[in-house]
Design a protein around this motif. Structure first.
Motif, PDB file in Angstrom:
ATOM      1  N   GLY A  48       0.777  -1.223   0.000  1.00  0.00           N
ATOM      2  CA  GLY A  48       0.000   0.000   0.000  1.00  0.00           C
ATOM      3  C   GLY A  48       0.811   1.276   0.000  1.00  0.00           C
ATOM      4  N   ILE A  49       2.139   1.157   0.065  1.00  0.00           N
ATOM      5  CA  ILE A  49       2.972   2.363   0.102  1.00  0.00           C
ATOM      6  C   ILE A  49       4.054   2.294  -0.968  1.00  0.00           C
ATOM      7  CG2 ILE A  49       2.540   2.686   2.569  1.00  0.00           C
ATOM      8  CD1 ILE A  49       6.036   1.765   1.661  1.00  0.00           C
ATOM      9  N   VAL A  50       4.559   3.468  -1.322  1.00  0.00           N
ATOM     10  CA  VAL A  50       5.663   3.558  -2.266  1.00  0.00           C
ATOM     11  C   VAL A  50       6.553   4.718  -1.833  1.00  0.00           C
ATOM     12  CG1 VAL A  50       4.384   5.040  -3.868  1.00  0.00           C
ATOM     13  CG2 VAL A  50       6.289   3.663  -4.720  1.00  0.00           C
ATOM     14  N   TYR A  51       7.840   4.560  -1.987  1.00  0.00           N
ATOM     15  CA  TYR A  51       8.770   5.611  -1.584  1.00  0.00           C
ATOM     16  C   TYR A  51       8.525   6.866  -2.409  1.00  0.00           C
ATOM     17  CZ  TYR A  51      13.214   8.134  -1.270  1.00  0.00           C
ATOM     18  OH  TYR A  51      14.162   9.096  -1.111  1.00  0.00           O
ATOM     19  N   GLY A  52       8.435   8.030  -1.709  1.00  0.00           N
ATOM     20  CA  GLY A  52       8.079   9.272  -2.381  1.00  0.00           C
ATOM     21  C   GLY A  52       9.161  10.317  -2.419  1.00  0.00           C
ATOM     22  N   GLY A  53      10.382   9.998  -1.976  1.00  0.00           N
ATOM     23  CA  GLY A  53      11.474  10.954  -2.088  1.00  0.00           C
ATOM     24  C   GLY A  53      12.053  11.371  -0.754  1.00  0.00           C
ATOM     25  N   LEU A  54      13.284  11.878  -0.807  1.00  0.00           N
ATOM     26  CA  LEU A  54      14.001  12.379   0.369  1.00  0.00           C
ATOM     27  C   LEU A  54      14.097  13.896   0.294  1.00  0.00           C
ATOM     28  CD1 LEU A  54      15.861  12.161   2.886  1.00  0.00           C
ATOM     29  CD2 LEU A  54      17.775  11.762   1.301  1.00  0.00           C
ATOM     30  N   VAL A  55      13.581  14.562   1.313  1.00  0.00           N
ATOM     31  CA  VAL A  55      13.631  16.018   1.414  1.00  0.00           C
ATOM     32  C   VAL A  55      14.588  16.382   2.537  1.00  0.00           C
ATOM     33  CG1 VAL A  55      12.325  18.136   1.814  1.00  0.00           C
ATOM     34  CG2 VAL A  55      11.253  16.206   0.614  1.00  0.00           C
ATOM     35  N   GLU A  56      15.613  17.144   2.223  1.00  0.00           N
ATOM     36  CA  GLU A  56      16.596  17.583   3.210  1.00  0.00           C
ATOM     37  C   GLU A  56      16.362  19.060   3.499  1.00  0.00           C
ATOM     38  OE1 GLU A  56      18.791  15.486   4.540  1.00  0.00           O
ATOM     39  OE2 GLU A  56      20.101  16.824   5.662  1.00  0.00           O
ATOM     40  N   VAL A  57      16.213  19.409   4.780  1.00  0.00           N
ATOM     41  CA  VAL A  57      16.002  20.797   5.185  1.00  0.00           C
ATOM     42  C   VAL A  57      17.319  21.354   5.719  1.00  0.00           C
ATOM     43  CG1 VAL A  57      14.636  22.391   6.587  1.00  0.00           C
ATOM     44  CG2 VAL A  57      13.623  20.244   5.790  1.00  0.00           C
ATOM     45  N   VAL A  58      17.696  22.536   5.237  1.00  0.00           N
ATOM     46  CA  VAL A  58      18.956  23.179   5.594  1.00  0.00           C
ATOM     47  C   VAL A  58      18.664  24.498   6.293  1.00  0.00           C
ATOM     48  CG1 VAL A  58      20.970  24.370   4.624  1.00  0.00           C
ATOM     49  CG2 VAL A  58      20.305  22.124   3.752  1.00  0.00           C
ATOM     50  N   ASP A  59      19.359  24.752   7.397  1.00  0.00           N
ATOM     51  CA  ASP A  59      19.305  26.050   8.075  1.00  0.00           C
ATOM     52  C   ASP A  59      20.350  26.949   7.426  1.00  0.00           C
ATOM     53  OD1 ASP A  59      19.405  27.080  11.602  1.00  0.00           O
ATOM     54  OD2 ASP A  59      19.616  28.248   9.767  1.00  0.00           O
TER      55      ASP A  59
END
Length: 364
Positions: free
Chosen positions: A122-133
């Motif tokens: 029921g799930i699929v990988y949707g991407g990696l989001v990296e947050v930078v300060d």
């Protein structure tokens, strides 16, 4: 591993980034401005008190899965993650997308590896989001060069807090783009405000254009041969202190503690009860390095009045810090009328919360 589409597959997005980069703020922004999409979240906090989970729980309700007191990337068995994903992917929840907010000390490639290995239909990988300060980026790279590797793995990089750097952060944005060697989108942001479509429209599927594969993860992996599977992880160099008390804190004593906090104490987050100094509100506190801010929030009816803090640092003396925090408690029923002035210097607009517009920022 190849995932074959089913009649209903929910994308799972990993939201990563170093301590204090603004992941929880970004997640809250998505929850409130998701364009009608229902978001399920797995909040992986670092510390025994799940402050980040508390910060989003009100918006998520039963769609929250909190994993406290440790790093999700260190889960022994990937099937444990499947249990949580099963709950959120249940058609009865109506969830359209799942966001895993990683601990600020997690290794994002391990989280992605677990998702790629999942056999949940029921799930699929949707991407990696990296947050930078953006304001702390140079210092973060100097202390933790592995951050470059995290950026190289990302599908999307959110360069946050651009309001705190000179010239709109053009230099930082250019540097981040040069480090994102997989051609990741680099999105500028303030207060974690980005278009939700940056996260939700990841086009997951068999092609995986621009997304991580097992080969990508293998190529970027290091440290396993000599030090075990987690030898190079950020959290191996950090200690965490969780502090909770039913006694109110004295605002002057707390500010003296915050003003003298050691250099290695990088992150402070949680909620403070100032007792008679403000009977109507608790104060969310957020500190990154020398940056500090407070947000007053109304107490809920019947809510237990506690101070709950998590401190994260490198080379910190947890016992001494706990002793200093205990010395900040105050059982007096009376308040000094000027006692809150030190705290209020760091409140971003007395009538605005952390999701409001137009407030000022203050530096310690």
């Amino acid at each position: 591993m190849e995932h074959h589409p089913t009649s209903r597959q929910i994308p799972v997005v990993v939201l990563a980034g170093f301590l204090g980069s603004g992941k929880t703020t970004l997640l809250n922004h998505l929850l409130h401005r998701g364009g009608g999409s229902r978001i399920g979240a797995i909040v992986n906090d670092f510390g025994a008190i799940e402050i980040d989970a508390m910060a989003v729980a009100g918006a998520l309700g039963d769609s929250t899965v909190s994993l406290g007191n440790g790093c999700l990337c260190c889960a022994v068995d990937a099937s444990e993650l499947d249990v949580y994903l099963e709950r959120l992917a249940n058609p009865g929840t109506g969830v359209d997308v799942v966001v895993i907010e990683a601990s600020g000390l997690a290794e994002p490639e391990e989280l992605v590896r677990m998702l790629l290995a999942s056999e949940h239909p029921g799930i699929v990988y949707g991407g990696l989001v990296e947050v930078v300060d953006a304001a702390e980026f140079d210092d973060t790279r100097a202390r933790h060069p592995e951050i470059d590797r995290h950026l190289a793995l990302a599908d999307l990089v959110v360069v946050n807090k651009l309001d705190r750097v000179a010239e709109g952060g053009a230099r930082v944005l250019g540097l981040v783009r040069s480090l994102s060697d997989r051609g990741a989108a680099v999105v500028p942001a303030t207060y974690g405000r980005i278009d939700p479509e940056f996260l939700f429209d990841c086009r997951p599927g068999a092609e995986r254009i621009g997304q991580l594969s097992f080969d990508d993860l293998h190529d970027h992996r290091d440290g396993d041969a000599d030090g075990g599977a987690h030898a190079g992880h950020l959290h191996t160099a950090y200690d965490s202190l969780s502090f909770a008390t039913a006694q109110p804190l004295d605002p002057r004593r707390l500010m003296a503690f915050l003003d003298s906090r050691p250099e290695g104490l990088y992150r402070i987050k949680g909620y403070v009860d100032f007792g008679p100094y403000d009977q109507g509100n608790r104060y969310a506190v957020h500190a990154v390095g020398r940056f500090l801010r407070f947000y007053p929030e109304a107490w809920g009816r019947g809510e237990e009045r506690l101070t709950q803090l998590v401190l994260i640092g490198s080379g910190i003396d947890a016992a001494e810090l706990r002793k200093e925090l205990e010395a900040c408690t105050n059982d007096s029923p009376h308040a000094d009328e000027h006692g809150m002035w030190g705290v209020l210097r760091y409140v971003q607009g007395l009538t605005e919360g952390p999701d409001g517009d137009g407030y000022d920022r203050y530096e310690a």
